[in-house]
Design a protein around this motif. Structure first.
Motif, PDB file in Angstrom:
ATOM      1  N   MET A 169       0.793  -1.234   0.000  1.00  0.00           N
ATOM      2  CA  MET A 169       0.000   0.000   0.000  1.00  0.00           C
ATOM      3  C   MET A 169       0.822   1.279   0.000  1.00  0.00           C
ATOM      4  SD  MET A 169      -3.097  -0.818   2.637  1.00  0.00           S
ATOM      5  CE  MET A 169      -4.127  -2.272   2.453  1.00  0.00           C
ATOM      6  N   THR A 170       2.001   1.236   0.558  1.00  0.00           N
ATOM      7  CA  THR A 170       2.765   2.463   0.748  1.00  0.00           C
ATOM      8  C   THR A 170       3.455   2.898  -0.543  1.00  0.00           C
ATOM      9  OG1 THR A 170       3.162   1.884   3.051  1.00  0.00           O
ATOM     10  CG2 THR A 170       4.578   3.583   2.096  1.00  0.00           C
ATOM     11  N   GLY A 171       3.268   4.162  -0.902  1.00  0.00           N
ATOM     12  CA  GLY A 171       3.929   4.744  -2.066  1.00  0.00           C
ATOM     13  C   GLY A 171       4.977   5.755  -1.634  1.00  0.00           C
ATOM     14  N   GLU A 172       5.934   6.021  -2.512  1.00  0.00           N
ATOM     15  CA  GLU A 172       7.028   6.917  -2.173  1.00  0.00           C
ATOM     16  C   GLU A 172       6.571   8.366  -2.011  1.00  0.00           C
ATOM     17  OE1 GLU A 172      10.123   6.478  -5.001  1.00  0.00           O
ATOM     18  OE2 GLU A 172      10.563   4.383  -4.473  1.00  0.00           O
ATOM     19  N   GLU A 173       5.496   8.723  -2.693  1.00  0.00           N
ATOM     20  CA  GLU A 173       5.050  10.110  -2.672  1.00  0.00           C
ATOM     21  C   GLU A 173       3.791  10.310  -1.832  1.00  0.00           C
ATOM     22  OE1 GLU A 173       4.660  11.452  -6.653  1.00  0.00           O
ATOM     23  OE2 GLU A 173       6.770  11.115  -7.154  1.00  0.00           O
ATOM     24  N   ASP A 174       3.514   9.410  -0.925  1.00  0.00           N
ATOM     25  CA  ASP A 174       2.339   9.545  -0.064  1.00  0.00           C
ATOM     26  C   ASP A 174       2.506  10.736   0.878  1.00  0.00           C
ATOM     27  OD1 ASP A 174       1.141   7.372  -1.171  1.00  0.00           O
ATOM     28  OD2 ASP A 174       1.747   5.965   0.397  1.00  0.00           O
ATOM     29  N   SER A 175       1.418  11.444   1.096  1.00  0.00           N
ATOM     30  CA  SER A 175       1.434  12.535   2.070  1.00  0.00           C
ATOM     31  C   SER A 175       1.416  11.945   3.474  1.00  0.00           C
ATOM     32  CB  SER A 175       0.222  13.448   1.869  1.00  0.00           C
ATOM     33  OG  SER A 175      -0.973  12.748   2.192  1.00  0.00           O
ATOM     34  N   GLN A 176       1.618  12.801   4.460  1.00  0.00           N
ATOM     35  CA  GLN A 176       1.622  12.340   5.842  1.00  0.00           C
ATOM     36  C   GLN A 176       0.269  11.758   6.233  1.00  0.00           C
ATOM     37  OE1 GLN A 176       3.088  15.270   8.545  1.00  0.00           O
ATOM     38  NE2 GLN A 176       3.055  13.906  10.321  1.00  0.00           N
ATOM     39  N   ASN A 177      -0.810  12.402   5.786  1.00  0.00           N
ATOM     40  CA  ASN A 177      -2.157  11.898   6.085  1.00  0.00           C
ATOM     41  C   ASN A 177      -2.410  10.560   5.409  1.00  0.00           C
ATOM     42  OD1 ASN A 177      -2.804  14.077   7.692  1.00  0.00           O
ATOM     43  ND2 ASN A 177      -3.786  15.236   6.037  1.00  0.00           N
ATOM     44  N   GLN A 178      -1.946  10.414   4.180  1.00  0.00           N
ATOM     45  CA  GLN A 178      -2.105   9.143   3.470  1.00  0.00           C
ATOM     46  C   GLN A 178      -1.325   8.031   4.158  1.00  0.00           C
ATOM     47  OE1 GLN A 178      -0.801  10.542  -0.427  1.00  0.00           O
ATOM     48  NE2 GLN A 178      -2.864  10.226  -1.261  1.00  0.00           N
ATOM     49  N   GLN A 179      -0.141   8.333   4.610  1.00  0.00           N
ATOM     50  CA  GLN A 179       0.657   7.338   5.324  1.00  0.00           C
ATOM     51  C   GLN A 179      -0.025   6.908   6.615  1.00  0.00           C
ATOM     52  OE1 GLN A 179       4.563   8.969   5.909  1.00  0.00           O
ATOM     53  NE2 GLN A 179       5.085   8.926   3.737  1.00  0.00           N
ATOM     54  N   ALA A 223      -0.571   4.033  16.948  1.00  0.00           N
ATOM     55  CA  ALA A 223       0.072   4.550  18.161  1.00  0.00           C
ATOM     56  C   ALA A 223       1.542   4.145  18.209  1.00  0.00           C
ATOM     57  CB  ALA A 223      -0.664   4.038  19.395  1.00  0.00           C
ATOM     58  N   TYR A 224       1.830   2.899  17.861  1.00  0.00           N
ATOM     59  CA  TYR A 224       3.205   2.404  17.887  1.00  0.00           C
ATOM     60  C   TYR A 224       4.087   3.167  16.903  1.00  0.00           C
ATOM     61  CZ  TYR A 224       7.212  -0.701  17.365  1.00  0.00           C
ATOM     62  OH  TYR A 224       8.492  -1.201  17.300  1.00  0.00           O
ATOM     63  N   GLU A 225       3.631   3.296  15.653  1.00  0.00           N
ATOM     64  CA  GLU A 225       4.423   3.987  14.633  1.00  0.00           C
ATOM     65  C   GLU A 225       4.643   5.449  15.007  1.00  0.00           C
ATOM     66  OE1 GLU A 225       5.903   2.594  12.190  1.00  0.00           O
ATOM     67  OE2 GLU A 225       4.725   1.011  11.248  1.00  0.00           O
ATOM     68  N   TYR A 226       3.596   6.095  15.528  1.00  0.00           N
ATOM     69  CA  TYR A 226       3.714   7.501  15.925  1.00  0.00           C
ATOM     70  C   TYR A 226       4.713   7.661  17.072  1.00  0.00           C
ATOM     71  CZ  TYR A 226       2.504  11.985  18.060  1.00  0.00           C
ATOM     72  OH  TYR A 226       2.569  13.239  18.617  1.00  0.00           O
ATOM     73  N   LEU A 227       4.590   6.800  18.084  1.00  0.00           N
ATOM     74  CA  LEU A 227       5.477   6.891  19.235  1.00  0.00           C
ATOM     75  C   LEU A 227       6.927   6.591  18.865  1.00  0.00           C
ATOM     76  CD1 LEU A 227       3.166   5.186  21.870  1.00  0.00           C
ATOM     77  CD2 LEU A 227       3.980   7.551  21.959  1.00  0.00           C
ATOM     78  N   MET A 228       7.124   5.646  17.961  1.00  0.00           N
ATOM     79  CA  MET A 228       8.490   5.336  17.520  1.00  0.00           C
ATOM     80  C   MET A 228       9.135   6.545  16.840  1.00  0.00           C
ATOM     81  SD  MET A 228       9.667   2.333  18.338  1.00  0.00           S
ATOM     82  CE  MET A 228      10.924   1.954  17.125  1.00  0.00           C
ATOM     83  N   LYS A 229       8.345   7.262  16.028  1.00  0.00           N
ATOM     84  CA  LYS A 229       8.882   8.454  15.364  1.00  0.00           C
ATOM     85  C   LYS A 229       9.207   9.540  16.380  1.00  0.00           C
ATOM     86  CE  LYS A 229       6.572   7.750  10.927  1.00  0.00           C
ATOM     87  NZ  LYS A 229       5.527   8.268   9.983  1.00  0.00           N
ATOM     88  N   GLN A 230       8.300   9.734  17.352  1.00  0.00           N
ATOM     89  CA  GLN A 230       8.515  10.777  18.347  1.00  0.00           C
ATOM     90  C   GLN A 230       9.713  10.456  19.253  1.00  0.00           C
ATOM     91  OE1 GLN A 230       6.826  13.703  18.323  1.00  0.00           O
ATOM     92  NE2 GLN A 230       5.940  12.843  16.447  1.00  0.00           N
ATOM     93  N   LEU A 231       9.826   9.196  19.663  1.00  0.00           N
ATOM     94  CA  LEU A 231      10.917   8.804  20.546  1.00  0.00           C
ATOM     95  C   LEU A 231      12.264   8.798  19.813  1.00  0.00           C
ATOM     96  CD1 LEU A 231       9.125   5.912  22.486  1.00  0.00           C
ATOM     97  CD2 LEU A 231       9.790   8.136  23.406  1.00  0.00           C
ATOM     98  N   ALA A 232      12.221   8.549  18.504  1.00  0.00           N
ATOM     99  CA  ALA A 232      13.458   8.557  17.714  1.00  0.00           C
ATOM    100  C   ALA A 232      14.048   9.957  17.620  1.00  0.00           C
ATOM    101  CB  ALA A 232      13.195   8.008  16.316  1.00  0.00           C
ATOM    102  N   ARG A 233      13.206  10.970  17.795  1.00  0.00           N
ATOM    103  CA  ARG A 233      13.687  12.354  17.727  1.00  0.00           C
ATOM    104  C   ARG A 233      14.441  12.761  18.985  1.00  0.00           C
ATOM    105  NH1 ARG A 233       8.295  15.336  15.243  1.00  0.00           N
ATOM    106  NH2 ARG A 233       8.319  14.301  13.201  1.00  0.00           N
TER     107      ARG A 233
END
Length: 311
Positions: A184-194, A301-311
């Protein structure tokens, strides 16, 4: 602790809160109906006034205390073990397109290893949850009663079928999520699409997982609630006349006439003989609705938290 530990812990707790009402219905359908109708208030969903009084809205949270505490830890352990196992399995592997695209076998194997690693948390959590959901007692009361009857061994009743369910289920869980995301994931997907695609992939992974292991989950529920449902004693967990575990010694000088707990195989055979193969798929529709919602939210929730914690 690592980012995937905390992301897994928090997302697991969120998933339990979201899915507990439907999980109660699933457990009750799987366990079967005891002889005490008032202790099995599924009729509450019909909108009848009397049923609503007997089954207040707070009952939809019944059995959630143990999973919220336990499943958060379980999910953290699951994701940490999965990520570490996947990394080890793909070190020097020639069957993967790239480190970012592991092979199907390694995804399933790492998921299964993650499922097995959760056994020490999953088995007692599932046991307490199921028994609380088909009874009128809280998770704490259930835990105390189990410990009183059989100590630590009592908390791992049905542990064998639980570990098998988790290994198979989590193997399909991570495998299906990863391949759905790749498709499903495309290279040009927007943040909302992702974000939308993560929700959809998570939901699909939940449905695939529960469909693959539902007969095992039904059997697990039957094993863990056999003594409550078989004699209509859902309102009395601590029943001194019926042993929690087969072979459990009786009090000195007292000979019990209650039947001993049957084996897992016998419970499966008797359920099939009484109700046919359909018994192993009872509650699947409700389970899949819950699985889609819970896992969509949990993965997001997992994907969002991983991005936030990675920062």
């Amino acid at each position: 602790m690592s980012a995937d530990f905390w992301a897994g812990y928090i997302s697991g707790a969120v998933g339990i809160i979201v899915g507990n009402p439907l999980d109660i219905l699933k457990t009750k359908l799987q366990a079967g109906t005891p002889s005490t109708p008032e202790s099995f208030p599924i009729a509450a969903v019909t909108g009848q006034t009397q049923a609503r009084k007997a089954f207040p809205w707070t009952s939809w949270l019944r059995g959630s205390a143990a999973p919220i505490l336990g499943y958060g830890a379980l999910n953290a352990l699951l994701f940490v073990t999965y990520n570490r196992s996947l990394s080890l399995l793909n070190t020097g592997s020639i069957s993967s397109d790239s480190p970012e695209r592991p092979a199907a076998w390694s995804l399933w194997t790492a998921g299964a290893l993650g499922g097995l690693a959760t056994f020490f948390v999953s088995a007692p959590t599932e046991l307490v949850k199921c028994r609380a959901q088909v009874s009128s007692q809280s998770s704490l009361e259930v835990t105390k009663a189990l410990w009183k009857q059989a100590k630590l061994r009592g908390l791992y009743l049905g542990g064998g079928v639980t570990s098998l369910r988790d290994a198979v289920g989590y193997g399909f869980y991570f495998w299906s999520y990863e391949f759905a995301k790749r498709a499903m994931t495309g290279e040009e997907d927007s943040q909302n699409q992702q974000a939308l695609k993560v929700l959809l992939c998570g939901g699909l992974a939940g449905v695939v997982t529960w469909t693959s292991i539902f007969p095992l989950d039904v059997l697990k529920t039957r094993v863990q609630t056999w003594d409550l449902v078989s004699r209509g004693q859902a309102s009395s967990i601590a029943n001194a006349s019926q042993p929690l575990l087969s072979g459990q010694p009786q009090s000195a000088g007292i000979r019990s006439t209650a039947p001993s707990r049957p084996s897992t195989f016998r419970i499966a055979r008797e359920a099939y003989a009484a109700e046919g193969v359909s018994v192993f798929f009872r509650g699947l529709a409700i389970c899949n609705v819950r699985a889609f919602i819970v896992n969509a939210v949990q993965w997001a929730a997992y994907e969002y938290l991983m991005k936030q914690l990675a920062r």
